[in-house]
Enzyme design. Structure first.
Site, PDB file in Angstrom:
ATOM      1  N   ARG A 138      -6.338 -53.224  51.074  1.00 53.53           N
ATOM      2  CA  ARG A 138      -5.851 -54.546  50.288  1.00 53.53           C
ATOM      3  C   ARG A 138      -6.435 -54.462  49.132  1.00 53.53           C
ATOM      4  O   ARG A 138      -6.738 -55.629  48.349  1.00 53.53           O
ATOM      5  CB  ARG A 138      -6.730 -55.544  51.149  1.00 53.53           C
ATOM      6  CG  ARG A 138      -6.215 -55.712  52.592  1.00 53.53           C
ATOM      7  CD  ARG A 138      -6.745 -56.970  53.463  1.00 53.53           C
ATOM      8  NE  ARG A 138      -7.954 -56.907  53.359  1.00 53.53           N
ATOM      9  CZ  ARG A 138      -8.810 -56.371  54.380  1.00 53.53           C
ATOM     10  NH1 ARG A 138      -8.100 -55.637  55.483  1.00 53.53           N
ATOM     11  NH2 ARG A 138     -10.234 -56.195  54.510  1.00 53.53           N
ATOM     12  N   ARG A 139      -6.769 -53.399  48.482  1.00 51.83           N
ATOM     13  CA  ARG A 139      -7.291 -53.104  47.048  1.00 51.83           C
ATOM     14  C   ARG A 139      -6.187 -52.513  46.042  1.00 51.83           C
ATOM     15  O   ARG A 139      -6.730 -51.931  45.099  1.00 51.83           O
ATOM     16  CB  ARG A 139      -8.571 -52.318  47.001  1.00 51.83           C
ATOM     17  CG  ARG A 139      -9.565 -52.978  47.828  1.00 51.83           C
ATOM     18  CD  ARG A 139     -10.928 -52.183  47.975  1.00 51.83           C
ATOM     19  NE  ARG A 139     -11.963 -52.788  48.664  1.00 51.83           N
ATOM     20  CZ  ARG A 139     -13.338 -52.535  48.928  1.00 51.83           C
ATOM     21  NH1 ARG A 139     -13.372 -51.116  48.256  1.00 51.83           N
ATOM     22  NH2 ARG A 139     -14.010 -52.856  49.655  1.00 51.83           N
ATOM     23  N   CYS A 158       2.198 -61.360  29.650  1.00 54.95           N
ATOM     24  CA  CYS A 158       2.499 -62.623  30.411  1.00 54.95           C
ATOM     25  C   CYS A 158       2.513 -62.283  31.859  1.00 54.95           C
ATOM     26  O   CYS A 158       1.874 -62.925  32.566  1.00 54.95           O
ATOM     27  CB  CYS A 158       3.993 -63.016  29.882  1.00 54.95           C
ATOM     28  SG  CYS A 158       4.033 -63.535  28.298  1.00 54.95           S
ATOM     29  N   ARG A 178       1.151 -65.483  34.020  1.00 60.52           N
ATOM     30  CA  ARG A 178       0.199 -66.514  33.625  1.00 60.52           C
ATOM     31  C   ARG A 178       1.252 -67.492  32.960  1.00 60.52           C
ATOM     32  O   ARG A 178       1.004 -68.647  32.564  1.00 60.52           O
ATOM     33  CB  ARG A 178      -0.786 -65.896  32.785  1.00 60.52           C
ATOM     34  CG  ARG A 178      -0.195 -65.496  31.311  1.00 60.52           C
ATOM     35  CD  ARG A 178      -1.195 -65.280  30.150  1.00 60.52           C
ATOM     36  NE  ARG A 178      -0.602 -64.875  28.989  1.00 60.52           N
ATOM     37  CZ  ARG A 178       0.044 -65.318  28.228  1.00 60.52           C
ATOM     38  NH1 ARG A 178       0.079 -66.721  28.276  1.00 60.52           N
ATOM     39  NH2 ARG A 178       0.610 -64.795  27.108  1.00 60.52           N
ATOM     40  N   ASN A 189      12.199 -60.157  33.650  1.00 60.22           N
ATOM     41  CA  ASN A 189      11.150 -59.784  34.517  1.00 60.22           C
ATOM     42  C   ASN A 189      11.502 -59.309  35.896  1.00 60.22           C
ATOM     43  O   ASN A 189      11.026 -58.516  36.503  1.00 60.22           O
ATOM     44  CB  ASN A 189       9.998 -60.642  34.334  1.00 60.22           C
ATOM     45  CG  ASN A 189       9.333 -60.682  33.172  1.00 60.22           C
ATOM     46  OD1 ASN A 189       8.613 -61.746  32.462  1.00 60.22           O
ATOM     47  ND2 ASN A 189       9.369 -59.514  32.170  1.00 60.22           N
ATOM     48  N   ILE A 220      10.696 -74.676  29.741  1.00 66.04           N
ATOM     49  CA  ILE A 220      11.729 -74.285  29.247  1.00 66.04           C
ATOM     50  C   ILE A 220      11.260 -74.804  27.714  1.00 66.04           C
ATOM     51  O   ILE A 220      11.212 -76.030  27.383  1.00 66.04           O
ATOM     52  CB  ILE A 220      12.919 -75.078  29.862  1.00 66.04           C
ATOM     53  CG1 ILE A 220      12.944 -74.743  31.365  1.00 66.04           C
ATOM     54  CG2 ILE A 220      14.039 -74.840  29.272  1.00 66.04           C
ATOM     55  CD1 ILE A 220      14.027 -75.598  32.138  1.00 66.04           C
ATOM     56  N   TYR A 221      11.986 -74.123  26.818  1.00 66.88           N
ATOM     57  CA  TYR A 221      11.656 -74.412  25.443  1.00 66.88           C
ATOM     58  C   TYR A 221      12.559 -75.633  24.906  1.00 66.88           C
ATOM     59  O   TYR A 221      13.627 -75.590  25.561  1.00 66.88           O
ATOM     60  CB  TYR A 221      11.593 -73.224  24.316  1.00 66.88           C
ATOM     61  CG  TYR A 221      10.679 -72.406  24.509  1.00 66.88           C
ATOM     62  CD1 TYR A 221       9.518 -72.957  23.873  1.00 66.88           C
ATOM     63  CD2 TYR A 221      10.606 -71.005  25.068  1.00 66.88           C
ATOM     64  CE1 TYR A 221       8.234 -72.180  23.744  1.00 66.88           C
ATOM     65  CE2 TYR A 221       9.497 -70.272  25.303  1.00 66.88           C
ATOM     66  CZ  TYR A 221       8.364 -70.715  24.567  1.00 66.88           C
ATOM     67  OH  TYR A 221       7.132 -69.994  24.613  1.00 66.88           O
ATOM     68  N   ALA A 274      11.136 -67.478  21.155  1.00 67.58           N
ATOM     69  CA  ALA A 274      10.106 -68.518  20.590  1.00 67.58           C
ATOM     70  C   ALA A 274       9.036 -67.417  20.622  1.00 67.58           C
ATOM     71  O   ALA A 274       8.573 -66.727  21.280  1.00 67.58           O
ATOM     72  CB  ALA A 274       9.620 -69.517  21.371  1.00 67.58           C
TER      73      ALA A 274
END
EC number: 2.1.1.45
Length: 275
Positions: A138-139, A158, A178, A189, A220-221, A274
């Site tokens: 689990r590592r 990100c 993040r 992604n 959302i920008y 952005a």
């Protein structure tokens, strides 16, 4: 059958539209003309994506590039590079705005993947070795958010953490992000990590199962907002198929090994970056 990621993507946009909050005051992000890039954000979101078959996880409500994201994936995970010129030579311009004077993005992304981990050559080598020799662990993780080196990165990562688990010969991938630019970054992604998931599964003789994706701040920008709301309410299409050709080893993988078949999509939409 409609593309799986289209529904997930619309749910994300709808959640931000209905429950998100607009930024106020000073923000770090700006558009190319210097205007502050404000955004509507929602905190804390998880989705699960079935990656067990040959569906390509590309949205169909608009054209989503596949070649440039795979070239970036190759640059970060296989070449384990931080040199923007190398990425440019591959035909990808994603990092041009963040290129530092030395031609790199500093100690970010590929630089961190390349670090020796528990005696293995890199973080990716560690993941592969553990999945083959210790699949019940689990590592089995990678992490590129390194606090004492963040100041030496052109941009802090990100998507920064992956965790890999095997249950009954099925490979599960958990991703932690993040910060998530929904109009642009998320689309690339998710496709990238769905391909990485398949490549690691092939390397280790496992079956790809689900991807569990965790986002802290998804946003959302302001200059994306109206166009994105319109986009996700369009007609969507049958999913494209993905084929990985000439596979021998993940470390021999090349971007051209990825083949996308029968990709149908709606009208193209352009979104400002952005920075």
């Amino acid at each position: 059958m409609k593309a799986r990621f289209d529904k997930i993507y619309k749910d994300i946009v709808d959640t931000i539209a209905e429950k998100g909050i607009w930024s106020e005051g000073n923000v770090r992000t700006k558009y190319a003309d210097g205007t502050a890039a404000h955004y509507k954000s929602y905190i804390g979101y998880q989705f699960r994506l079935d990656n067990s078959d040959d569906e390509a996880h590309l949205i169909t409500s608009r054209f989503a590039p596949s070649k440039a994201p795979i070239r970036e994936l190759y640059w970060i995970w296989i070449l384990q590079s931080n040199n923007v010129d190398v990425l440019n030579e591959l035909g990808c311009k994603f990092w041009d705005e963040w290129k530092m004077q030395d031609g790199t993005i500093g100690k970010a992304y590929g630089y961190q993947i390349a670090q020796e981990t528990f005696g293995q050559k890199s973080q990716l080598h560690y993941v592969i070795n553990e999945l083959k020799k210790n699949p019940n662990s689990r590592r089995i993780m990678t992490e590129i958010w390194i606090p004492n080196e963040l100041s030496e990165m052109a941009l802090t990562p990100c998507v920064h953490l992956t965790q890999w688990s095997v249950i009954g010969n099925k490979l599960y991938l958990e991703v932690r992000q993040r910060s998530c630019d929904v109009a642009l970054g998320l689309v690339a992604n998710v496709f990238q990590y769905s391909v990485l998931h398949k490549l690691v599964a092939l390397e280790c003789g496992l079956e790809p199962a689900e991807i569990i994706w965790n986002i802290h701040n998804m946003h959302i920008y302001d200059r994306h907002y109206d166009k994105l709301i319109e986009q996700v309410n369009r007609e969507t299409f049958e999913p494209a198929k993905i084929k990985i050709n000439n596979f021998k080893s993940i470390f021999d993988f090349k971007p051209d090994d990825i083949e996308i078949i029968d990709y149908k999509y709606g009208e193209k939409v352009s979104y400002e970056v952005a920075i």
